[in-house]
Design an enzyme around this catalytic site. Structure first.
Site, PDB file in Angstrom:
ATOM      1  N   HIS A 111      -8.218  -4.263  -0.882  1.00  0.00           N
ATOM      2  CA  HIS A 111      -7.066  -3.762  -0.754  1.00  0.00           C
ATOM      3  C   HIS A 111      -6.238  -4.855   0.219  1.00  0.00           C
ATOM      4  O   HIS A 111      -5.075  -4.373   0.378  1.00  0.00           O
ATOM      5  CB  HIS A 111      -7.230  -2.312  -0.304  1.00  0.00           C
ATOM      6  CG  HIS A 111      -5.823  -1.599  -0.195  1.00  0.00           C
ATOM      7  ND1 HIS A 111      -5.406  -1.170  -1.483  1.00  0.00           N
ATOM      8  CD2 HIS A 111      -5.213  -0.999   0.596  1.00  0.00           C
ATOM      9  CE1 HIS A 111      -4.336  -0.228  -1.155  1.00  0.00           C
ATOM     10  NE2 HIS A 111      -4.154  -0.298   0.146  1.00  0.00           N
TER      11      HIS A 111
ATOM     12  N   SER B 125       0.905  -1.179   0.058  1.00  0.00           N
ATOM     13  CA  SER B 125       0.016   0.001  -0.022  1.00  0.00           C
ATOM     14  C   SER B 125       0.883   1.242   0.160  1.00  0.00           C
ATOM     15  O   SER B 125       1.492   1.531  -0.967  1.00  0.00           O
ATOM     16  CB  SER B 125      -0.864  -0.122   1.348  1.00  0.00           C
ATOM     17  OG  SER B 125      -1.942   0.892   1.268  1.00  0.00           O
TER      18      SER B 125
ATOM     19  N   ASP C   7     -10.053  -3.711  -5.897  1.00  0.00           N
ATOM     20  CA  ASP C   7      -9.374  -2.701  -4.631  1.00  0.00           C
ATOM     21  C   ASP C   7     -10.118  -1.429  -4.688  1.00  0.00           C
ATOM     22  O   ASP C   7      -9.796  -0.694  -5.601  1.00  0.00           O
ATOM     23  CB  ASP C   7      -7.858  -2.882  -5.049  1.00  0.00           C
ATOM     24  CG  ASP C   7      -6.902  -2.158  -3.864  1.00  0.00           C
ATOM     25  OD1 ASP C   7      -7.742  -1.393  -3.369  1.00  0.00           O
ATOM     26  OD2 ASP C   7      -6.019  -2.570  -3.834  1.00  0.00           O
TER      27      ASP C   7
HETATM   28  C1  MLT Z   1      -1.286   6.218  -0.030  1.00  0.00           C
HETATM   29  O1  MLT Z   1      -1.371   7.235   0.419  1.00  0.00           O
HETATM   30  O2  MLT Z   1      -0.279   5.716  -0.441  1.00  0.00           O
HETATM   31  C2  MLT Z   1      -2.481   5.296  -0.384  1.00  0.00           C
HETATM   32  O3  MLT Z   1      -3.512   5.933  -0.190  1.00  0.00           O
HETATM   33  C3  MLT Z   1      -2.351   4.104  -0.031  1.00  0.00           C
HETATM   34  C4  MLT Z   1      -2.520   4.094   1.552  1.00  0.00           C
HETATM   35  O4  MLT Z   1      -1.643   4.780   2.283  1.00  0.00           O
HETATM   36  O5  MLT Z   1      -3.544   3.489   2.143  1.00  0.00           O
END
Ligand code: MLT
Length: 201
Positions: free
Chosen positions: A183, A102, A152
């Site tokens: 996700h 992520s 996702d």
């Molecule tokens: C991010 O900010 O990198 C994306 O939104 C993924 C997350 O942090 O959940």
């Protein structure tokens, strides 16, 4: 940067760079490193940005909307840190494989988008396209695994395909693996990443 380093038993293996998701720590992905390559050294880093107390690797303006200026600044900070860490722990700077989930996958993607030879390879679990409208460095010889979700909510399937295309246009070798659990990082996806790693490293 706050981090931990674990020396592996085989110095010829890549150093696994672990990059956690939002709200994680440098402890989170240690089981993944063990599953991917138990003999490799591990450098696990904690993101320097805090969002309501949750560590991240760069700031965001809203969910999925990146603070581009901070992303660029933090990407350089991590890039410089990798150089310093390779000297401190005496490992080969050119032999780093990132494993990110992520937000951690997004900063790993950003390293690839901004710096030539920043990583030898990367396992990106549920990454997004880190930036658009820039020229990528030549990524010839760089091996990338993308674990994506057909459903996702953070990253539509089309964006996973777009990331693959952008990296391939920069001559990276990209494997795209699909799961169907939003996700989440599932065991099946980690198994697929481990099989991919065995083939390429
Ligand atoms: C991010 O900010 O990198 C994306 O939104 C993924 C997350 O942090 O959940």
């Amino acid at each position: 940067m706050k981090h931990l380093f674990q020396k592996g038993t085989d110095p010829n293996k890549p150093v696994l760079l672990l990059l956690h998701g939002t709200g994680g720590t440098e402890q989170d992905l240690l089981p993944l490193a063990e599953k991917i390559d138990g003999a490799a050294s591990v450098l696990s880093v904690r993101g320097n940005v805090l969002e309501n107390g949750m560590p991240r690797f760069f700031a965001r303006l809203a969910e999925g909307v990146f603070d581009e200026e901070d992303l660029i600044f933090r990407t350089k900070e991590l890039y410089d840190f990798l150089g310093e860490a390779s000297e401190k722990y005496a490992f080969d700077r050119k032999n780093i494989v990132a494993i990110g989930y992520s937000n951690g996958a997004n900063i790993a993607g950003s390293l690839l988008f901004h710096y030539k030879d920043s990583l030898k390879g990367a396992i990106l679990h549920h990454p997004m396209v880190p930036r658009r409208g820039i020229d990528l460095p030549d990524l010839t010889g760089t091996e990338v695994f993308i674990g994506a979700g057909t459903n996702d909510p953070m990253c539509p399937a089309a964006e996973s395909e777009e990331l693959k295309k952008l990296l391939e246009e920069a001559r990276a070798n990209v494997g795209l693996h699909w799961e169907n659990y939003g996700h989440q990082l599932t065991y099946g996806e980690v198994e697929a990443a481990a099989a991919w790693y065995k083939k390429h490293f």
